[in-house]
Design a protein around this motif. Structure first.
Motif, PDB file in Angstrom:
ATOM      1  N   MET A 134       2.954   8.857  -0.709  1.00  0.00           N
ATOM      2  CA  MET A 134       1.899   8.893   0.278  1.00  0.00           C
ATOM      3  C   MET A 134       2.362   9.761   1.446  1.00  0.00           C
ATOM      4  O   MET A 134       3.543   9.801   1.768  1.00  0.00           O
ATOM      5  N   SER A 172      -5.976   6.414   1.456  1.00  0.00           N
ATOM      6  CA  SER A 172      -5.623   5.448   0.408  1.00  0.00           C
ATOM      7  C   SER A 172      -5.081   4.154   0.971  1.00  0.00           C
ATOM      8  O   SER A 172      -5.229   3.101   0.374  1.00  0.00           O
ATOM      9  N   ALA A 173      -4.395   4.238   2.100  1.00  0.00           N
ATOM     10  CA  ALA A 173      -3.767   3.054   2.677  1.00  0.00           C
ATOM     11  C   ALA A 173      -3.550   3.293   4.161  1.00  0.00           C
ATOM     12  O   ALA A 173      -3.725   4.412   4.663  1.00  0.00           O
ATOM     13  N   MET A 174      -3.173   2.236   4.825  1.00  0.00           N
ATOM     14  CA  MET A 174      -2.847   2.323   6.248  1.00  0.00           C
ATOM     15  C   MET A 174      -1.470   1.704   6.452  1.00  0.00           C
ATOM     16  O   MET A 174      -1.146   0.688   5.848  1.00  0.00           O
ATOM     17  N   ARG A 175      -0.679   2.317   7.292  1.00  0.00           N
ATOM     18  CA  ARG A 175       0.603   1.747   7.726  1.00  0.00           C
ATOM     19  C   ARG A 175       0.460   1.584   9.227  1.00  0.00           C
ATOM     20  O   ARG A 175       0.634   2.536   9.976  1.00  0.00           O
ATOM     21  N   PRO A 182       0.739   3.955  -2.944  1.00  0.00           N
ATOM     22  CA  PRO A 182       0.647   3.320  -1.629  1.00  0.00           C
ATOM     23  C   PRO A 182       1.578   2.118  -1.538  1.00  0.00           C
ATOM     24  O   PRO A 182       1.788   1.415  -2.527  1.00  0.00           O
ATOM     25  N   GLN A 221       2.978  -1.476  -1.033  1.00  0.00           N
ATOM     26  CA  GLN A 221       2.368  -2.790  -1.224  1.00  0.00           C
ATOM     27  C   GLN A 221       2.697  -3.658  -0.017  1.00  0.00           C
ATOM     28  O   GLN A 221       3.809  -4.130   0.130  1.00  0.00           O
ATOM     29  N   GLU A 222       1.741  -3.809   0.834  1.00  0.00           N
ATOM     30  CA  GLU A 222       1.932  -4.637   2.022  1.00  0.00           C
ATOM     31  C   GLU A 222       1.317  -6.002   1.750  1.00  0.00           C
ATOM     32  O   GLU A 222       0.381  -6.137   0.986  1.00  0.00           O
ATOM     33  N   VAL A 280      -0.981  -8.919   2.126  1.00  0.00           N
ATOM     34  CA  VAL A 280      -2.361  -8.974   2.575  1.00  0.00           C
ATOM     35  C   VAL A 280      -2.483 -10.084   3.607  1.00  0.00           C
ATOM     36  O   VAL A 280      -2.184 -11.240   3.333  1.00  0.00           O
TER      37      VAL A 280
END
Length: 190
Positions: free
Chosen positions: A1, A49-52, A111, A113-114, A116
């Motif tokens: 990413m 695709s994702a957020m950090r 992405p 894996q955080e 949830v």
């Protein structure tokens, strides 16, 4: 990413080969941050695709989409025409148009894996707990001796006449309790 800046660096590197630039000079050769966000808003490019934290992350498909858009713009096509052509396009179709060198696509990590986190604001609100009922404001209780150890509790203070009437009315109950051996006098006798 990749972050948005990293993505734009890859777009720029991908366009250095076989890219003549936009024919009319009104279109940028390489999209800037604002253009990418606008493309995502209008659906020309997928959303991140994702957020950090607050940082948007982009992947291989985003790179293919942006380079394909720029290559088609260099052919003189409008964004409306490009959007019609690329809407729902598979990665293989995007790759054929974009012609991005493989080395630029290699480090597109999946992405992260955080964990949830629960979306507390999206859950229905729990009904507020009912307050506990207020204790009744009862008058103090007084005991009326009925005989055989039985005592009747009554609110307030009965007068002597009340006590006699209560004892007369309670006699059938006292007889029942005595017949079952539930009064003190009955238990004590051998």
């Amino acid at each position: 990413m990749w972050t948005l800046d990293e993505l734009l660096d890859r777009v720029s590197a991908a366009l250095t080969a076989e890219y003549s630039g936009a024919p009319n000079g009104r279109v940028r050769d390489v999209p800037d941050r604002r253009a990418v966000r606008w493309y995502a808003t209008t659906g020309l490019v997928d959303r991140p695709s994702a957020m950090r934290g607050r940082t948007a992350l982009y992947g291989k498909r985003h790179l293919l989409q942006l380079v394909a858009v720029k290559r088609l713009q260099s052919e003189g096509r409008t964004l409306a025409e490009i959007q019609t052509e690329l809407a729902g396009a598979a990665d293989t179709a995007l790759a054929a148009i974009a012609r991005v060198p493989e080395r630029l696509l290699e480090s597109a990590d999946p992405p992260p894996q955080e964990a949830v986190r629960p979306r507390f604001w999206a859950e229905p609100a729990a009904a507020p707990a009912a307050p506990p009922p207020a204790p009744p404001q009862a008058a103090p209780l007084n005991g009326v001796a009925l005989g055989g150890g039985a005592v009747l509790l009554v609110p307030g203070t009965p007068a002597a006449a009340d006590i006699a009437d209560i004892a007369a009315a309670a006699q059938p109950l006292l007889d029942l309790l005595a017949s079952r051996g539930l009064l003190t006098n009955e238990r004590e006798s051998p």
